[in-house]
Scaffold this motif. Structure first.
Motif, PDB file in Angstrom:
ATOM      1  N   ARG A   1      43.515  40.876  31.045  1.00 10.99           N
ATOM      2  CA  ARG A   1      44.460  40.954  32.161  1.00 10.99           C
ATOM      3  C   ARG A   1      44.010  42.037  33.135  1.00 10.99           C
ATOM      4  O   ARG A   1      43.114  42.830  32.849  1.00 10.99           O
ATOM      5  CB  ARG A   1      45.887  41.147  31.618  1.00 10.99           C
ATOM      6  N   TYR A   2      44.641  42.078  34.300  1.00  8.48           N
ATOM      7  CA  TYR A   2      44.204  42.971  35.392  1.00  8.48           C
ATOM      8  C   TYR A   2      45.417  43.673  35.990  1.00  8.48           C
ATOM      9  O   TYR A   2      46.456  43.049  36.196  1.00  8.48           O
ATOM     10  CB  TYR A   2      43.479  42.113  36.429  1.00  8.48           C
ATOM     11  N   GLY A   3      45.263  44.980  36.220  1.00  8.22           N
ATOM     12  CA  GLY A   3      46.358  45.724  36.822  1.00  8.22           C
ATOM     13  C   GLY A   3      45.861  46.961  37.520  1.00  8.22           C
ATOM     14  O   GLY A   3      44.656  47.218  37.595  1.00  8.22           O
ATOM     15  N   MET A   4      46.804  47.729  38.032  1.00  8.17           N
ATOM     16  CA  MET A   4      46.501  48.978  38.726  1.00  8.17           C
ATOM     17  C   MET A   4      47.681  49.925  38.545  1.00  8.17           C
ATOM     18  O   MET A   4      48.805  49.473  38.321  1.00  8.17           O
ATOM     19  CB  MET A   4      46.370  48.745  40.237  1.00  8.17           C
ATOM     20  N   SER A   5      47.433  51.212  38.746  1.00  8.15           N
ATOM     21  CA  SER A   5      48.538  52.173  38.684  1.00  8.15           C
ATOM     22  C   SER A   5      49.602  51.833  39.726  1.00  8.15           C
ATOM     23  O   SER A   5      50.790  52.013  39.496  1.00  8.15           O
ATOM     24  CB  SER A   5      48.026  53.592  38.938  1.00  8.15           C
TER      25      SER A   5
ATOM     26  N   THR B   1      37.088  36.246  33.306  1.00  3.89           N
ATOM     27  CA  THR B   1      38.138  36.153  34.334  1.00  3.89           C
ATOM     28  C   THR B   1      39.348  36.969  33.874  1.00  3.89           C
ATOM     29  O   THR B   1      39.455  37.298  32.692  1.00  3.89           O
ATOM     30  CB  THR B   1      38.631  34.703  34.571  1.00  3.89           C
ATOM     31  N   VAL B   2      40.224  37.276  34.826  1.00  2.00           N
ATOM     32  CA  VAL B   2      41.443  38.008  34.467  1.00  2.00           C
ATOM     33  C   VAL B   2      42.660  37.087  34.549  1.00  2.00           C
ATOM     34  O   VAL B   2      43.799  37.548  34.530  1.00  2.00           O
ATOM     35  CB  VAL B   2      41.627  39.274  35.330  1.00  2.00           C
ATOM     36  N   GLY B   3      42.386  35.780  34.657  1.00  2.00           N
ATOM     37  CA  GLY B   3      43.466  34.793  34.600  1.00  2.00           C
ATOM     38  C   GLY B   3      44.207  34.629  35.911  1.00  2.00           C
ATOM     39  O   GLY B   3      43.877  35.250  36.916  1.00  2.00           O
TER      40      GLY B   3
ATOM     41  N   LYS C   1      46.583  46.188  49.528  1.00  2.00           N
ATOM     42  CA  LYS C   1      45.134  45.962  49.407  1.00  2.00           C
ATOM     43  C   LYS C   1      44.635  46.679  48.160  1.00  2.00           C
ATOM     44  O   LYS C   1      44.638  47.911  48.110  1.00  2.00           O
ATOM     45  CB  LYS C   1      44.418  46.531  50.626  1.00  2.00           C
ATOM     46  N   THR C   2      44.199  45.905  47.167  1.00  2.00           N
ATOM     47  CA  THR C   2      43.827  46.524  45.883  1.00  2.00           C
ATOM     48  C   THR C   2      42.519  47.306  45.951  1.00  2.00           C
ATOM     49  O   THR C   2      42.276  48.174  45.129  1.00  2.00           O
ATOM     50  CB  THR C   2      43.651  45.451  44.788  1.00  2.00           C
ATOM     51  N   GLY C   3      41.648  46.933  46.912  1.00  2.00           N
ATOM     52  CA  GLY C   3      40.313  47.539  46.928  1.00  2.00           C
ATOM     53  C   GLY C   3      39.360  46.836  45.980  1.00  2.00           C
ATOM     54  O   GLY C   3      38.191  47.197  45.871  1.00  2.00           O
ATOM     55  N   ASP C   4      39.865  45.826  45.273  1.00  2.00           N
ATOM     56  CA  ASP C   4      39.006  45.030  44.398  1.00  2.00           C
ATOM     57  C   ASP C   4      38.577  43.769  45.145  1.00  2.00           C
ATOM     58  O   ASP C   4      39.288  43.287  46.032  1.00  2.00           O
ATOM     59  CB  ASP C   4      39.748  44.639  43.112  1.00  2.00           C
ATOM     60  N   VAL C   5      37.419  43.251  44.745  1.00  2.00           N
ATOM     61  CA  VAL C   5      36.860  42.089  45.406  1.00  2.00           C
ATOM     62  C   VAL C   5      36.709  40.987  44.353  1.00  2.00           C
ATOM     63  O   VAL C   5      36.262  41.269  43.242  1.00  2.00           O
ATOM     64  CB  VAL C   5      35.483  42.467  46.008  1.00  2.00           C
TER      65      VAL C   5
ATOM     66  N   THR D   1      38.504  36.018  39.194  1.00  2.00           N
ATOM     67  CA  THR D   1      37.385  36.788  38.644  1.00  2.00           C
ATOM     68  C   THR D   1      37.171  37.973  39.567  1.00  2.00           C
ATOM     69  O   THR D   1      37.083  37.800  40.784  1.00  2.00           O
ATOM     70  CB  THR D   1      36.093  35.935  38.602  1.00  2.00           C
ATOM     71  N   ILE D   2      37.112  39.167  38.979  1.00  2.00           N
ATOM     72  CA  ILE D   2      36.851  40.355  39.795  1.00  2.00           C
ATOM     73  C   ILE D   2      35.336  40.540  39.823  1.00  2.00           C
ATOM     74  O   ILE D   2      34.714  40.668  38.770  1.00  2.00           O
ATOM     75  CB  ILE D   2      37.551  41.589  39.193  1.00  2.00           C
ATOM     76  N   VAL D   3      34.755  40.517  41.021  1.00  2.00           N
ATOM     77  CA  VAL D   3      33.292  40.600  41.078  1.00  2.00           C
ATOM     78  C   VAL D   3      32.820  41.999  41.486  1.00  2.00           C
ATOM     79  O   VAL D   3      31.641  42.301  41.376  1.00  2.00           O
ATOM     80  CB  VAL D   3      32.670  39.534  42.017  1.00  2.00           C
TER      81      VAL D   3
HETATM   82  P1  AMP Z   1      43.820  52.576  38.012  1.00  2.00           P
HETATM   83  O1  AMP Z   1      43.623  53.219  39.322  1.00  2.00           O
HETATM   84  O2  AMP Z   1      43.506  53.473  36.867  1.00  2.00           O
HETATM   85  O3  AMP Z   1      45.137  51.994  37.946  1.00  2.00           O
HETATM   86  O4  AMP Z   1      42.731  51.423  37.899  1.00  2.00           O
HETATM   87  C1  AMP Z   1      42.904  50.203  38.525  1.00  2.00           C
HETATM   88  C2  AMP Z   1      41.604  49.507  38.683  1.00  2.00           C
HETATM   89  O5  AMP Z   1      41.071  49.160  37.398  1.00  2.00           O
HETATM   90  C3  AMP Z   1      41.720  48.193  39.397  1.00  2.00           C
HETATM   91  O6  AMP Z   1      41.810  48.336  40.790  1.00  2.00           O
HETATM   92  C4  AMP Z   1      40.460  47.480  38.946  1.00  2.00           C
HETATM   93  O7  AMP Z   1      39.355  47.907  39.725  1.00  2.00           O
HETATM   94  C5  AMP Z   1      40.292  47.992  37.532  1.00  2.00           C
HETATM   95  N1  AMP Z   1      40.699  47.007  36.508  1.00  2.00           N
HETATM   96  C6  AMP Z   1      41.833  46.938  35.798  1.00  2.00           C
HETATM   97  N2  AMP Z   1      41.822  45.906  34.937  1.00  2.00           N
HETATM   98  C7  AMP Z   1      40.634  45.280  35.113  1.00  2.00           C
HETATM   99  C8  AMP Z   1      39.986  44.153  34.525  1.00  2.00           C
HETATM  100  N3  AMP Z   1      40.546  43.456  33.544  1.00  2.00           N
HETATM  101  N4  AMP Z   1      38.773  43.814  34.988  1.00  2.00           N
HETATM  102  C9  AMP Z   1      38.173  44.503  35.962  1.00  2.00           C
HETATM  103  N5  AMP Z   1      38.712  45.597  36.543  1.00  2.00           N
HETATM  104  C10 AMP Z   1      39.924  45.979  36.126  1.00  2.00           C
END
Ligand code: AMP
Ligand code: MCA
Length: 516
Positions: A309-313, A334-336, A391-395, A405-407
């Protein structure tokens, strides 16, 4: 209706409060068992202590202590009393703590007894009224003071928008930002995950969570603890991740959550077998990308398919591979799809949606998304689109089934063993060292930590700088996980025609540094 997150978690406790809620798996008196009643009473006493201090509304309680069940109770008590919890990584050194305390201006600081001298000095200078100690052996002034208070406490009335916690995330440039999470953000996410991951209440046969993550970040504190508490599930509690002991605990458990490094380390143990995992139903991974090799190896060895799974603070959990649809619905790498109630989109540079298969910027919206950065309205505005998406900053890219999928990342961020490291912060500390002209910090693949921090340092003309001296100087100045695993001394940094440091080139140069 009271939207206090504690009240909702408390409502999930089982009817029989004398059953075991948490059992410690390490530490001097393990297994030490806490009943649900112990949690109820302990959090009431600490909440009453906090309430007796006459703190202003919205007061922050900053905490840097070793992991312990009492530290978890302190978190719950802060929620219960209606104040704002501010967890701090135990690895942070004095300059880092000074910044967080100066910025958040907590009314109360709780630290370990051995750090009391320097932490209290920083706190009192910043205007903090109370500093308590809390050790991992149930000693310290916090519990001594709380023992004089009643074990009955009515959770403070809070609305869903009211602030529950501030989580500091390092910034790409300059200062760390405090992400403000509300009671509503956390409760909506916890409820979504309870259903999505099929948590089983004690009446449904129950779950047992192996808890081996630190409790100062979203993963260990919110995702793991909220899940277990909201569901009335027992936790087997490790103060430190130790692969062999954690594997041995799976026999009595059903759920585990970890960053990829934990899975890599367990795969290196012979005791990790199908048999060892036979009572488990769910292995979750996140905080950093999991290699498909690790995902496959885990399935082969244990018969279990990890749910990534995928998340952020700033957002807590955003997407997850399916659980209920069965293992064949989980795709490694993938993160689903987006979690129910959470919106996730991928946009191109012009702000147009990318079709499936095309890579773009990941943006999100939902009841889980934070209200903004503490006292940084400008920064907050910059991080949201005009139409209100964060904007997560992730691509990344979606596939045709809606799996994300986070690339990569558009933010200059290294994730090492699940901890975030911002190169700009490390470079600025290195650049202040005597004899250093400039530096560049990059992340390169590492078999254990996923990515490792590497620094290239350019000495000033005529000066001599040694790599090991740079490492020694950084230890004590910044948290250990941020200290480069390798430092190279170079006469200059590679730059493009615009004068910008070519980090891609540096990453390529050091790509194989940690190959086995
Ligand atoms: P944080 O600032 O500690 O909350 O970290 C968040 C970041 O962790 C996200 O923006 C992603 O870049 C990364 N992240 C969290 N889960 C995943 C995952 N399953 N795969 C890839 N990156 C992840
Ligand atoms: C420890 N060290 C590290 C790390 N951890 N270096 C780089 N990266 C790290 N993550 C340092 C130690 O200080 C030590 O330095 C050396 O590396 C070897 O330490 P070791 O004994 O191997 O470390 P450990 O104590 O076993 O810790 C490794 C760990 C730990 C168990 C993987 O880092 C950990 O618990 N990580 C989980 C982080 C986490 O919970 N992240 C969630 C963030 P020296 O040799 O100099 O003493 S929440 C999040 O990201 C979002 C919201 C999400 O999606 O979940």
């Amino acid at each position: 209706m009271n939207h206090n997150l504690f009240a909702a978690l408390r409502a999930g406790f089982p009817a029989d409060l004398d059953t075991i809620a948490i059992e410690t798996a390490d530490g001097p008196d393990a297994p030490h068992r806490y009943t649900w009643r112990d949690l109820e009473r302990g959090t009431a006493m600490i909440a009453n202590l906090l309430a007796s201090l006459d703190l202003p509304p919205g007061a922050r309680v900053a905490v840097q202590t070793e992991k312990s069940v009492e530290a978890l109770m302190l978190y719950l008590a802060v929620l219960r009393a209606g104040f704002v919890y501010l967890p701090l990584n135990t690895a942070y050194q004095s300059a880092e703590i000074e910044y967080f305390i100066g910025d958040a201006e907590p009314a109360v600081v709780v630290c370990s007894g051995k750090a009391f001298g320097w932490v209290s000095k920083i706190a009192f200078k910043a205007g903090t009224q109370y500093v308590f100690s809390l050790n991992d052996d149930r000693s310290g002034s916090l519990l001594e003071r709380a023992a004089h208070h009643s074990d009955q406490h009515q959770p403070a009335e809070r609305g869903p928008e009211e602030l529950a916690a501030i989580l500091y995330t390092s910034g790409t440039t300059g200062r760390s930002k405090g992400a403000m999470l509300s009671h509503g953000n956390m409760l909506s996410n916890a409820r979504t995950l309870k259903d999505f991951w099929g948590w089983r209440t004690p009446e449904q046969g129950g779950d047992v969570l192996v808890h081996a993550l630190p409790i100062f970040h979203v993963h260990g504190l919110f995702v793991a603890c909220h899940g277990a508490l909201l569901n009335g599930s027992k936790m087997i509690w490790f103060s430190k991740f130790e692969p062999r002991a954690v594997i041995a605990s799976f026999k009595q458990a059903t759920v585990f959550m970890g960053v990829p490094t934990l899975y890599v380390r367990m795969l290196a143990e012979d005791s990790l077998t199908r048999q060892a995992c036979s009572s488990m139903r769910l292995f979750l991974s996140g905080s950093a990308p999991m290699l498909v090799d690790t995902f496959d190896a885990w399935r082969q060895r244990t018969g279990h398919t990890i749910v990534e799974r995928y998340g952020m603070s700033e957002t807590i959990m955003l997407t997850s591979n399916p659980y209920l649809a069965g293992p064949q619905a989980r795709k490694g790498g993938t993160v689903g799809p987006a979690l129910p109630g959470v919106q996730v989109r991928v946009q191109d540079d012009e702000g147009q949606p990318c079709p499936a298969g095309e890579i773009g910027h990941i943006q999100v919206k939902g009841p889980n998304v934070f209200a903004g950065y503490w006292r940084m309205p400008e920064k907050t505005r910059e991080e949201f689109t005009a139409d209100g998406w964060f904007k997560t900053g992730d691509v990344g890219r979606f596939d045709s089934d809606g799996y994300l999928t986070i690339v990569g990342r558009s933010k200059d961020l290294i994730i090492s063993g699940g901890y975030n490291v911002y190169p700009a912060e490390i470079e600025s500390v290195i650049n202040e060292l005597p004899g250093v002209a400039e530096s560049a910090v990059v992340g390169v693949p590492h078999p254990d930590f996923g990515e490792a921090v590497v620094a290239v340092v350019v000495p000033q003309a005529g000066a001599t700088v040694q790599a090991d001296e740079v490492v020694a100087a950084l230890k004590g100045r910044i948290a250990n996980f941020k200290v480069p695993k390798r430092v190279f001394i170079a006469p200059e940094l590679p730059r493009n025609t615009m004068g910008k440091v070519q980090k891609k080139l540096l990453r390529e140069q050091h790509q194989g540094l940690f190959d086995a």
